[in-house]
Each structure stands twice: as C-alpha cells, then as structure tokens.
Design a protein around this motif. Sequence first.
Motif, PDB file in Angstrom:
ATOM      1  N   GLU A  92       0.830  -1.207   0.000  1.00 16.29           N
ATOM      2  CA  GLU A  92       0.000   0.000   0.000  1.00 16.29           C
ATOM      3  C   GLU A  92       0.861   1.251   0.000  1.00 16.29           C
ATOM      4  O   GLU A  92       0.580   2.214  -0.726  1.00 16.29           O
ATOM      5  N   ALA A  93       1.921   1.240   0.790  1.00 14.98           N
ATOM      6  CA  ALA A  93       2.829   2.396   0.837  1.00 14.98           C
ATOM      7  C   ALA A  93       3.521   2.588  -0.518  1.00 14.98           C
ATOM      8  O   ALA A  93       3.633   3.711  -1.016  1.00 14.98           O
ATOM      9  N   GLU A  94       3.960   1.489  -1.133  1.00 14.99           N
ATOM     10  CA  GLU A  94       4.601   1.576  -2.446  1.00 14.99           C
ATOM     11  C   GLU A  94       3.621   2.075  -3.500  1.00 14.99           C
ATOM     12  O   GLU A  94       3.978   2.878  -4.357  1.00 14.99           O
ATOM     13  N   THR A  95       2.383   1.604  -3.436  1.00  8.08           N
ATOM     14  CA  THR A  95       1.355   2.035  -4.383  1.00  8.08           C
ATOM     15  C   THR A  95       1.099   3.532  -4.254  1.00  8.08           C
ATOM     16  O   THR A  95       1.013   4.248  -5.251  1.00  8.08           O
ATOM     17  N   GLU A  96       1.004   3.997  -3.035  1.00  4.87           N
ATOM     18  CA  GLU A  96       0.787   5.431  -2.794  1.00  4.87           C
ATOM     19  C   GLU A  96       1.963   6.241  -3.340  1.00  4.87           C
ATOM     20  O   GLU A  96       1.775   7.271  -3.983  1.00  4.87           O
ATOM     21  N   HIS A  97       3.167   5.744  -3.123  1.00  6.91           N
ATOM     22  CA  HIS A  97       4.359   6.431  -3.634  1.00  6.91           C
ATOM     23  C   HIS A  97       4.349   6.463  -5.165  1.00  6.91           C
ATOM     24  O   HIS A  97       4.641   7.495  -5.776  1.00  6.91           O
ATOM     25  N   LEU A  98       3.994   5.336  -5.784  1.00  7.07           N
ATOM     26  CA  LEU A  98       3.939   5.278  -7.245  1.00  7.07           C
ATOM     27  C   LEU A  98       2.860   6.198  -7.810  1.00  7.07           C
ATOM     28  O   LEU A  98       3.068   6.829  -8.856  1.00  7.07           O
ATOM     29  N   GLN A  99       1.733   6.295  -7.135  1.00  2.84           N
ATOM     30  CA  GLN A  99       0.674   7.203  -7.580  1.00  2.84           C
ATOM     31  C   GLN A  99       1.153   8.646  -7.514  1.00  2.84           C
ATOM     32  O   GLN A  99       0.895   9.436  -8.429  1.00  2.84           O
ATOM     33  N   THR A 100       1.865   8.992  -6.468  1.00  2.00           N
ATOM     34  CA  THR A 100       2.408  10.344  -6.336  1.00  2.00           C
ATOM     35  C   THR A 100       3.412  10.622  -7.457  1.00  2.00           C
ATOM     36  O   THR A 100       3.367  11.681  -8.095  1.00  2.00           O
ATOM     37  N   GLN A 101       4.300   9.649  -7.706  1.00  3.09           N
ATOM     38  CA  GLN A 101       5.280   9.797  -8.775  1.00  3.09           C
ATOM     39  C   GLN A 101       4.597   9.923 -10.134  1.00  3.09           C
ATOM     40  O   GLN A 101       5.010  10.720 -10.973  1.00  3.09           O
ATOM     41  N   THR A 102       3.539   9.137 -10.344  1.00  5.96           N
ATOM     42  CA  THR A 102       2.801   9.186 -11.608  1.00  5.96           C
ATOM     43  C   THR A 102       2.189  10.567 -11.817  1.00  5.96           C
ATOM     44  O   THR A 102       2.255  11.123 -12.921  1.00  5.96           O
ATOM     45  N   LEU A 103       1.598  11.120 -10.789  1.00  9.73           N
ATOM     46  CA  LEU A 103       1.013  12.461 -10.897  1.00  9.73           C
ATOM     47  C   LEU A 103       2.078  13.504 -11.230  1.00  9.73           C
ATOM     48  O   LEU A 103       1.851  14.392 -12.060  1.00  9.73           O
ATOM     49  N   LEU A 104       3.236  13.392 -10.589  1.00 14.21           N
ATOM     50  CA  LEU A 104       4.324  14.333 -10.874  1.00 14.21           C
ATOM     51  C   LEU A 104       4.803  14.190 -12.318  1.00 14.21           C
ATOM     52  O   LEU A 104       5.039  15.184 -13.010  1.00 14.21           O
ATOM     53  N   LEU A 105       4.917  12.950 -12.789  1.00 11.49           N
ATOM     54  CA  LEU A 105       5.352  12.723 -14.167  1.00 11.49           C
ATOM     55  C   LEU A 105       4.314  13.212 -15.174  1.00 11.49           C
ATOM     56  O   LEU A 105       4.667  13.765 -16.221  1.00 11.49           O
ATOM     57  N   GLN A 106       3.031  13.029 -14.859  1.00 11.82           N
ATOM     58  CA  GLN A 106       1.978  13.518 -15.750  1.00 11.82           C
ATOM     59  C   GLN A 106       2.014  15.038 -15.838  1.00 11.82           C
ATOM     60  O   GLN A 106       1.853  15.610 -16.915  1.00 11.82           O
ATOM     61  N   LYS A 107       2.250  15.678 -14.715  1.00 14.01           N
ATOM     62  CA  LYS A 107       2.342  17.145 -14.695  1.00 14.01           C
ATOM     63  C   LYS A 107       3.544  17.600 -15.526  1.00 14.01           C
ATOM     64  O   LYS A 107       3.445  18.535 -16.321  1.00 14.01           O
ATOM     65  N   GLU A 108       4.656  16.917 -15.358  1.00 15.62           N
ATOM     66  CA  GLU A 108       5.858  17.255 -16.119  1.00 15.62           C
ATOM     67  C   GLU A 108       5.638  17.011 -17.611  1.00 15.62           C
ATOM     68  O   GLU A 108       6.049  17.809 -18.455  1.00 15.62           O
ATOM     69  N   LEU A 109       4.961  15.919 -17.945  1.00 14.35           N
ATOM     70  CA  LEU A 109       4.664  15.595 -19.339  1.00 14.35           C
ATOM     71  C   LEU A 109       3.796  16.670 -19.982  1.00 14.35           C
ATOM     72  O   LEU A 109       4.035  17.073 -21.122  1.00 14.35           O
ATOM     73  N   LYS A 110       2.805  17.174 -19.244  1.00 18.65           N
ATOM     74  CA  LYS A 110       1.957  18.245 -19.776  1.00 18.65           C
ATOM     75  C   LYS A 110       2.785  19.484 -20.078  1.00 18.65           C
ATOM     76  O   LYS A 110       2.579  20.149 -21.089  1.00 18.65           O
ATOM     77  N   GLY A 111       3.736  19.779 -19.194  1.00 13.81           N
ATOM     78  CA  GLY A 111       4.612  20.930 -19.416  1.00 13.81           C
ATOM     79  C   GLY A 111       5.464  20.750 -20.663  1.00 13.81           C
ATOM     80  O   GLY A 111       5.612  21.667 -21.471  1.00 13.81           O
ATOM     81  N   VAL A 112       6.002  19.548 -20.837  1.00 16.53           N
ATOM     82  CA  VAL A 112       6.830  19.256 -22.007  1.00 16.53           C
ATOM     83  C   VAL A 112       5.975  19.312 -23.270  1.00 16.53           C
ATOM     84  O   VAL A 112       6.389  19.877 -24.284  1.00 16.53           O
ATOM     85  N   GLN A 113       4.763  18.746 -23.208  1.00 13.71           N
ATOM     86  CA  GLN A 113       3.875  18.782 -24.371  1.00 13.71           C
ATOM     87  C   GLN A 113       3.539  20.212 -24.747  1.00 13.71           C
ATOM     88  O   GLN A 113       3.485  20.561 -25.926  1.00 13.71           O
ATOM     89  N   SER A 114       3.330  21.057 -23.757  1.00 12.86           N
ATOM     90  CA  SER A 114       3.035  22.461 -24.018  1.00 12.86           C
ATOM     91  C   SER A 114       4.219  23.132 -24.721  1.00 12.86           C
ATOM     92  O   SER A 114       4.037  23.872 -25.687  1.00 12.86           O
ATOM     93  N   GLU A 115       5.428  22.848 -24.236  1.00  9.28           N
ATOM     94  CA  GLU A 115       6.623  23.419 -24.862  1.00  9.28           C
ATOM     95  C   GLU A 115       6.780  22.920 -26.298  1.00  9.28           C
ATOM     96  O   GLU A 115       7.137  23.682 -27.190  1.00  9.28           O
ATOM     97  N   VAL A 116       6.513  21.631 -26.507  1.00  9.92           N
ATOM     98  CA  VAL A 116       6.611  21.065 -27.853  1.00  9.92           C
ATOM     99  C   VAL A 116       5.597  21.736 -28.777  1.00  9.92           C
ATOM    100  O   VAL A 116       5.916  22.083 -29.918  1.00  9.92           O
ATOM    101  N   ASN A 117       4.380  21.932 -28.297  1.00  9.60           N
ATOM    102  CA  ASN A 117       3.347  22.583 -29.115  1.00  9.60           C
ATOM    103  C   ASN A 117       3.748  24.005 -29.489  1.00  9.60           C
ATOM    104  O   ASN A 117       3.559  24.428 -30.633  1.00  9.60           O
ATOM    105  N   ILE A 118       4.290  24.728 -28.542  1.00 13.24           N
ATOM    106  CA  ILE A 118       4.726  26.109 -28.805  1.00 13.24           C
ATOM    107  C   ILE A 118       5.849  26.108 -29.839  1.00 13.24           C
ATOM    108  O   ILE A 118       5.842  26.893 -30.798  1.00 13.24           O
ATOM    109  N   THR A 119       6.811  25.203 -29.657  1.00 11.10           N
ATOM    110  CA  THR A 119       7.925  25.108 -30.600  1.00 11.10           C
ATOM    111  C   THR A 119       7.432  24.715 -31.989  1.00 11.10           C
ATOM    112  O   THR A 119       7.884  25.262 -33.001  1.00 11.10           O
TER     113      THR A 119
END
Length: 164
Positions: A48-75
């Motif tokens: 359960e602790a590992e799952t919670e950690h992975l969910q947190t990491q996934t959310l952070l990666l999704q947020k980072e991915l959105k930022g990268v996608q935005s930069e790619v779109n602008i470029t």
Amino acid sequence: MGRRWGKGMENNVLAAVISGILGGGVVSALLTQILQKKKTQADISRVEAETEHLQTQTLLLQKELKGVQSEVNITQEKINTLVKYTLAFYLLEHLSKLYHHDEVYRYDPNPRFERDLRLLRDLGYLELFHIRDLRAGDKLVDKINLTPLGKLLVELREQGEGCK
C-alpha cells in the motif's frame, strides 16, 4: 539436587510435552499461520505504501509531461510559422497551382518562370524534372510533381491563411 516441582507444575510440563508430541503438527501449523498472518499484513502495508508512492510519482510525471507537451506545441507552432513564410508569395503560387491541379497552369518559356521552377526544385519543393523536357503550353500538373515538403508547405500556408 535442584528444586522440587510441585504437583501443578509437573502437570503443566507434562501437558506441554504431551501436547507437543501429540499435537506438534497442529501447534506448528497454528504458529505458522499466526506468523504468516503478521507477515501478510506487513506485506500489505508495504505494498500500500509503495502504491501510494507510485501514484504520487505518476502524478508528478503527468504534470511534467503536460509541461513538455506544451513546450513542444509552442515550438511546433514557431516552426510552422517559419516554414509558412520562408517562401515568397509568387513562388508559393506555383506550388499552390500544382497542389490544386490547376489545369490552366501552363509552362511559359521565359527566364523568370524557369528560374522560379528551378529554385523550387532545388529547394526540395518539386520532384526532379528538367526544364529542357518542357514545351511551351505544357500543362505543368502533368509534368511536375510536388514533393511531400512542397505539399506540406502549401497546406501549412493555406491553413494559416484560412484558404481552401
């Protein structure tokens, strides 16, 4: 010699020895089950602790991915804008006529027209052809083809202008 045990203590020891002999398998199974249950609960808590950690990491990666996608779109928009306007309107007109299969777009053997066609070919917008193979009045849509880059340029330019 040592201490003497009372009658009650002897009975308890005797009962434990008999229980161990007769029910050793049962006692062992019960102890194993109790220990396994504690281990299983610990495993569940760890998972359960590992799952919670992975969910947190996934959310952070999704947020980072959105930022990268935005930069790619602008470029990509910047690149599209640069590509759209790298060619003068009169040169783009040649490409547009070929793109839209303009039947009245004919070869005119004059130095300026030939220079435009050579330049478009040399820039990679037109497939390889030779001016010497063209005759006055030839329908150019039957003689010259756009490259994928030539098609893309016309599409990007017209998309930006809201044309056809």
